[in-house]
Scaffold this active site. Structure first.
Site, PDB file in Angstrom:
ATOM      1  N   GLY A   1       5.814   8.096 -18.885  1.00 22.62           N
ATOM      2  CA  GLY A   1       7.216   7.440 -18.069  1.00 22.62           C
ATOM      3  C   GLY A   1       6.469   5.673 -18.060  1.00 22.62           C
ATOM      4  O   GLY A   1       6.147   5.617 -19.397  1.00 22.62           O
TER       5      GLY A   1
ATOM      6  N   GLU B   1      15.609  10.297  -3.101  1.00 22.61           N
ATOM      7  CA  GLU B   1      14.373  10.414  -2.186  1.00 22.61           C
ATOM      8  C   GLU B   1      14.017   9.074  -1.963  1.00 22.61           C
ATOM      9  O   GLU B   1      12.568   8.264  -0.387  1.00 22.61           O
ATOM     10  CB  GLU B   1      12.877  11.224  -2.889  1.00 22.61           C
ATOM     11  CG  GLU B   1      12.672  10.881  -3.858  1.00 22.61           C
ATOM     12  CD  GLU B   1      11.450  10.705  -4.748  1.00 22.61           C
ATOM     13  OE1 GLU B   1      11.425  11.171  -6.800  1.00 22.61           O
ATOM     14  OE2 GLU B   1      10.022  12.037  -4.641  1.00 22.61           O
TER      15      GLU B   1
ATOM     16  N   GLY C   1       4.472   4.535 -15.927  1.00 26.47           N
ATOM     17  CA  GLY C   1       2.948   3.996 -15.967  1.00 26.47           C
ATOM     18  C   GLY C   1       2.389   4.385 -17.383  1.00 26.47           C
ATOM     19  O   GLY C   1       1.763   3.833 -17.683  1.00 26.47           O
TER      20      GLY C   1
ATOM     21  N   ASP D   1      13.868   9.888 -13.579  1.00 21.75           N
ATOM     22  CA  ASP D   1      14.402   9.466 -12.740  1.00 21.75           C
ATOM     23  C   ASP D   1      15.124   8.182 -13.768  1.00 21.75           C
ATOM     24  O   ASP D   1      15.871   7.404 -12.949  1.00 21.75           O
ATOM     25  CB  ASP D   1      13.451   8.624 -11.410  1.00 21.75           C
ATOM     26  CG  ASP D   1      12.561   9.037 -10.816  1.00 21.75           C
ATOM     27  OD1 ASP D   1      12.760  10.135 -10.592  1.00 21.75           O
ATOM     28  OD2 ASP D   1      11.503   8.814 -10.592  1.00 21.75           O
TER      29      ASP D   1
ATOM     30  N   THR E   1      11.137  10.283 -18.033  1.00 22.07           N
ATOM     31  CA  THR E   1      10.791  10.094 -16.919  1.00 22.07           C
ATOM     32  C   THR E   1      12.257  10.286 -16.589  1.00 22.07           C
ATOM     33  O   THR E   1      13.420  10.286 -17.174  1.00 22.07           O
ATOM     34  CB  THR E   1      11.585   8.529 -16.771  1.00 22.07           C
ATOM     35  OG1 THR E   1      12.406   7.984 -15.098  1.00 22.07           O
ATOM     36  CG2 THR E   1      12.159   7.818 -17.624  1.00 22.07           C
TER      37      THR E   1
ATOM     38  N   TYR F   1      11.487  19.879  -7.039  1.00 22.66           N
ATOM     39  CA  TYR F   1      10.743  20.381  -8.439  1.00 22.66           C
ATOM     40  C   TYR F   1      10.953  21.210  -9.125  1.00 22.66           C
ATOM     41  O   TYR F   1      10.809  21.129 -10.061  1.00 22.66           O
ATOM     42  CB  TYR F   1       9.680  20.807  -8.269  1.00 22.66           C
ATOM     43  CG  TYR F   1       8.237  19.421  -7.066  1.00 22.66           C
ATOM     44  CD1 TYR F   1       8.004  18.697  -8.318  1.00 22.66           C
ATOM     45  CD2 TYR F   1       8.118  19.456  -5.717  1.00 22.66           C
ATOM     46  CE1 TYR F   1       7.002  17.091  -7.353  1.00 22.66           C
ATOM     47  CE2 TYR F   1       7.249  18.592  -5.427  1.00 22.66           C
ATOM     48  CZ  TYR F   1       6.706  17.296  -6.597  1.00 22.66           C
ATOM     49  OH  TYR F   1       6.414  16.278  -5.878  1.00 22.66           O
TER      50      TYR F   1
HETATM   51  N1  LIG Z   1      -0.518  -0.214 -15.607  1.00 20.43           N
HETATM   52  C1  LIG Z   1      -0.834   0.442 -16.330  1.00 20.43           C
HETATM   53  N2  LIG Z   1      -1.286   0.261 -16.999  1.00 20.43           N
HETATM   54  C2  LIG Z   1      -2.479   1.170 -17.193  1.00 20.43           C
HETATM   55  N3  LIG Z   1      -2.127   3.031 -16.976  1.00 20.43           N
HETATM   56  C3  LIG Z   1      -1.280   3.025 -16.436  1.00 20.43           C
HETATM   57  C4  LIG Z   1      -0.644   2.692 -15.576  1.00 20.43           C
HETATM   58  N4  LIG Z   1       0.542   2.619 -15.022  1.00 20.43           N
HETATM   59  C5  LIG Z   1       0.227   3.993 -15.184  1.00 20.43           C
HETATM   60  N5  LIG Z   1      -0.584   4.234 -16.173  1.00 20.43           N
HETATM   61  C6  LIG Z   1      -1.886   5.610 -16.633  1.00 20.43           C
HETATM   62  O1  LIG Z   1      -0.524   6.446 -16.795  1.00 20.43           O
HETATM   63  C7  LIG Z   1      -0.127   7.363 -17.022  1.00 20.43           C
HETATM   64  C8  LIG Z   1       0.810   8.509 -15.970  1.00 20.43           C
HETATM   65  O2  LIG Z   1       1.880   7.021 -14.685  1.00 20.43           O
HETATM   66  P1  LIG Z   1       2.655   7.466 -13.637  1.00 20.43           P
HETATM   67  O3  LIG Z   1       3.015   6.507 -13.157  1.00 20.43           O
HETATM   68  O4  LIG Z   1       1.762   8.579 -12.640  1.00 20.43           O
HETATM   69  O5  LIG Z   1       3.882   8.036 -14.710  1.00 20.43           O
HETATM   70  P2  LIG Z   1       4.759   7.654 -15.506  1.00 20.43           P
HETATM   71  O6  LIG Z   1       3.984   7.102 -16.600  1.00 20.43           O
HETATM   72  O7  LIG Z   1       5.215   9.035 -15.566  1.00 20.43           O
HETATM   73  O8  LIG Z   1       5.228   6.732 -15.224  1.00 20.43           O
HETATM   74  C9  LIG Z   1      -1.616   7.676 -15.017  1.00 20.43           C
HETATM   75  O9  LIG Z   1      -2.579   8.068 -16.307  1.00 20.43           O
HETATM   76  C10 LIG Z   1      -1.761   6.428 -15.291  1.00 20.43           C
HETATM   77  O10 LIG Z   1      -3.049   5.788 -15.035  1.00 20.43           O
HETATM   78  O1  LIG Z   2       3.923  15.328  -6.828  1.00 22.84           O
HETATM   79  P1  LIG Z   2       4.121  14.054  -8.273  1.00 22.84           P
HETATM   80  O2  LIG Z   2       4.425  14.673  -9.400  1.00 22.84           O
HETATM   81  O3  LIG Z   2       3.630  13.263  -8.188  1.00 22.84           O
HETATM   82  O4  LIG Z   2       5.814  13.935  -8.430  1.00 22.84           O
HETATM   83  C1  LIG Z   2       7.089  13.043  -7.892  1.00 22.84           C
HETATM   84  C2  LIG Z   2       7.378  12.048  -8.445  1.00 22.84           C
HETATM   85  O5  LIG Z   2       7.921  12.926  -9.848  1.00 22.84           O
HETATM   86  C3  LIG Z   2       9.106  11.515 -10.277  1.00 22.84           C
HETATM   87  O6  LIG Z   2       9.556  12.737 -10.679  1.00 22.84           O
HETATM   88  C4  LIG Z   2       8.513  10.741 -10.893  1.00 22.84           C
HETATM   89  O7  LIG Z   2       7.642  10.837 -11.934  1.00 22.84           O
HETATM   90  P2  LIG Z   2       7.455   9.839 -13.167  1.00 22.84           P
HETATM   91  O8  LIG Z   2       7.381   8.682 -12.798  1.00 22.84           O
HETATM   92  O9  LIG Z   2       6.299  10.413 -13.351  1.00 22.84           O
HETATM   93  O10 LIG Z   2       8.931   9.700 -13.684  1.00 22.84           O
HETATM   94  C5  LIG Z   2       9.092  11.253  -8.776  1.00 22.84           C
HETATM   95  O11 LIG Z   2      10.812  11.182  -8.970  1.00 22.84           O
HETATM   96  C6  LIG Z   2       8.824  12.088  -7.993  1.00 22.84           C
HETATM   97  O12 LIG Z   2       8.383  11.302  -7.171  1.00 22.84           O
HETATM   98 MG   LIG Z   3       6.954   6.431 -13.247  1.00 19.46          MG
END
Ligand SMILES: Nc1ncnc2c1ncn2[C@@H]1O[C@H](COP(=O)(O)OP(=O)(O)O)[C@@H](O)[C@H]1O
Ligand SMILES: O=P(O)(O)OC[C@H]1O[C@](O)(COP(=O)(O)O)[C@@H](O)[C@@H]1O
Ligand SMILES: [Mg+2]
Length: 525
Positions: free
Chosen positions: A218, A348, A220, A249, A247, A405
């Protein structure tokens, strides 16, 4: 789980045969370059191409090879199979007679020349962040696409997200080993939050001789992928860094929608149906369903629009209030008197400001730095129960359903499977053609390569001054809560401004919106 304490033997990845890192090998390198600048190409009539990086930007004199697809009997029937070098896809399909042509992205697809020979490629695939239906399909199609289209035999799976690059073993992925993984939810590679260490990850990429990295995750994750790309470029490595947006979301901007979203919305119907059955079976029954959506209420909005049984949908983008005229309690009372039962869907992330007013806020974060929320579903259910119990005139029965979930831990549906296949194949074509530093994404129904900065610069939100939210309000008949303390208007305007494509007026809300593409989502009339 702490990566250092985890062993590949204590999870299902062992069964898939994870391998330890090989000794450090050398990759094609060039002199280090500075941090990449956006590649903007302009043309006539206001045409703008937001291009993606290419190896040739920082590595001179690379050899090229004819695309092996030209000899592939399956594709020989296709006329004009290769994408023209100048093909691009407009970000906005609604145009005005005298308007500028606007921003475009490079069209995805196979190119006539490739920058890798089949046996030179060592690809790696990693999945990061929360689960999403379709992850296994993307993994499968990357492996099969690399093998069947380009003859690439060496594909590694990275175990357990970003930290797996440096703290875990890898698995060899073959078309046989991934053959039926698309029928399972989750990710066969495992995933994690946190643990992104750019230098260690790029060291591991070099150590393992990896030259194509497919990073599924996603917002991040795409930020992490962008950091990896910058480091790879700084080191002058011939390594394609490719993002595939995931993602649940739907909070990633630019793209039409994320894979797995349809599946999640479909699964949410089951919870809404259950809430409706429970509510209509008793006098003054209320069913409350909490759905995912941390900062973006797309799942709640589309699940509501799809269901037609929902009387009120509450999302993070639209602040609401409980008491007084125009408030939620008043609406519930009205709806129960009219219809005898009602269903409320709440995302949420909705109403978090109200929750923290009454529950002591913990302001905790997950390992990736995402804010952890209080359970708004439990909170609102209790508030509604307390309100009507105190009032004594309207005894209610409320059932709270939390399928959180369940909507993301399932396999993807048929249309998401097709979508995942196209995304994965597009990602592979781009890497083979020497492109790097891009996210493979669907824009206006066409596959494109989008520069990382466009994906990571902001989140995609429901715009509540947009037509889609108006459709929702008219289908549920719920209050808009727009008079809430008079602060909504300012927030919306700011949101609309953030969503503006270059050169458009903030007042034009149809352009300001990032509405999910109507060619994919039939719009309500
Ligand atoms: N600003 C950032 N710079 C580098 N890595 C990041 C950053 N934000 C999140 N990550 C890394 O990306 C991975 C997933 O991020 P997360 O926010 O949990 O989920 P998602 O990518 O689904 O939004 C994690 O391993 C996290 O450490
Ligand atoms: O409990 P976890 O695994 O952290 O996931 C919960 C969260 O993950 C989400 O599905 C979003 O996840 P991502 O940012 O990884 O897409 C949110 O809607 C929810 O708050
Ligand atoms: Mg995210």
């Amino acid at each position: 789980m702490d990566s250092s304490s985890s062993s590949p033997n204590n999870n299902n990845h062992h069964k898939l045969g994870f391998q330890p890192a090989r000794s450090r090998s050398r990759l094609a390198m060039a002199s280090p370059a500075n941090t990449s600048e956006p590649k903007i190409v302009t043309g006539t009539a206001g045409y703008i191409l937001e291009d993606v990086p290419h190896f040739t930007d920082y590595i001179p004199n690379l050899p090229t090879y004819p695309n092996p697809l030209q000899d592939n009997p399956a594709y020989s029937v296709v006329k004009q199979y290769f994408v023209h070098v100048d093909d691009s896809v407009p970000q906005k399909v609604v145009v005005h007679k005298d308007g500028a042509r606007g921003v475009h992205f490079r069209r995805a697809g196979p190119r006539q020349k490739v920058y890798f020979e089949a046996d030179e490629v060592q690809a790696a695939i990693v999945t990061c962040g929360g689960l999403c239906p379709g992850l296994n399909t993307v993994i499968r199609e990357l492996v099969c696409g690399l093998h069947h289209m380009y003859g690439v035999k060496k594909v590694l799976g990275i175990n357990g997200g970003y930290r797996g690059f440096y703290a875990r073993n890898t698995i060899t992925l073959t078309p046989k080993s991934v053959n039926d993984i698309h029928k399972r939810g989750g990710t066969v590679l495992g995933t994690s939050r946190g643990g992104h260490d750019t230098k260690k990850i790029v060291d591991s990429i070099q150590d393992r001789g990896i030259n194509q990295v497919y990073i599924i995750g996603g917002d991040g994750t795409q930020k992490g992928a962008s950091a990896i790309f910058e480091e790879v470029r700084k080191r002058g490595l011939k390594v394609s860094v490719v993002g595939i947006p995931k993602t649940i979301d739907n909070d990633i901007p630019v793209i039409d929608k994320s894979f797995g979203f349809d599946t999640a919305v479909e699964e949410a119907q089951r919870a809404i149906n259950a809430a409706h059955v429970e509510a209509e079976s008793v006098e003054n029954g209320i069913g409350v369903v909490k759905l995912m959506g941390r900062n973006s209420g797309f799942i709640a909005m589309y699940a509501t629009l799809a269901s037609r049984d929902v009387d009120c949908c509450l999302i993070p983008e639209s602040p609401f209030y409980l008491e007084g005229p125009g408030g939620l309690y008043e609406y519930i009372e009205k709806r129960l008197k009219e219809n005898g039962h009602m269903v409320i869907v709440i995302a949420e992330g909705a109403g978090q400001e109200l929750v923290s007013e009454s529950v002591q806020s913990m302001s905790k974060q997950d390992a990736s730095g995402n804010k952890l929320f209080q359970d708004v579903g439990l909170w609102i259910s209790q508030k509604i129960r307390d309100h009507f119990a105190a009032q004594k005139t309207l005894p209610i029965t409320l059932k709270y359903i939390d399928p959180t979930y369940m909507i993301r831990a399932i396999p993807s549906n048929a249309s998401d499977n097709v979508y995942c296949t196209l995304l994965a194949q597009s990602a592979v074509h781009g890497a083979m053609a020497g492109y790097t530093g891009y996210t493979s994404g669907l824009v206006n129904g066409r596959q494109t390569y989008i520069p990382f900065y466009r994906i990571t610069e902001r989140q995609n939100h429901v715009v509540i001054t947009d037509r889609m939210w108006a459709r929702l309000l008219s289908s549920t008949n719920q209050p808009s809560f727009l008079d809430a303390k008079g602060d909504n208007e300012e927030k919306e305007e700011e949101e609309a401004l953030n969503q503006l494509p270059d050169g458009h007026c903030a007042k034009d809300t149809s352009l300001a919106s990032k509405e999910i593409n109507s060619s994919i989502y039939p719009t309500a009339c």
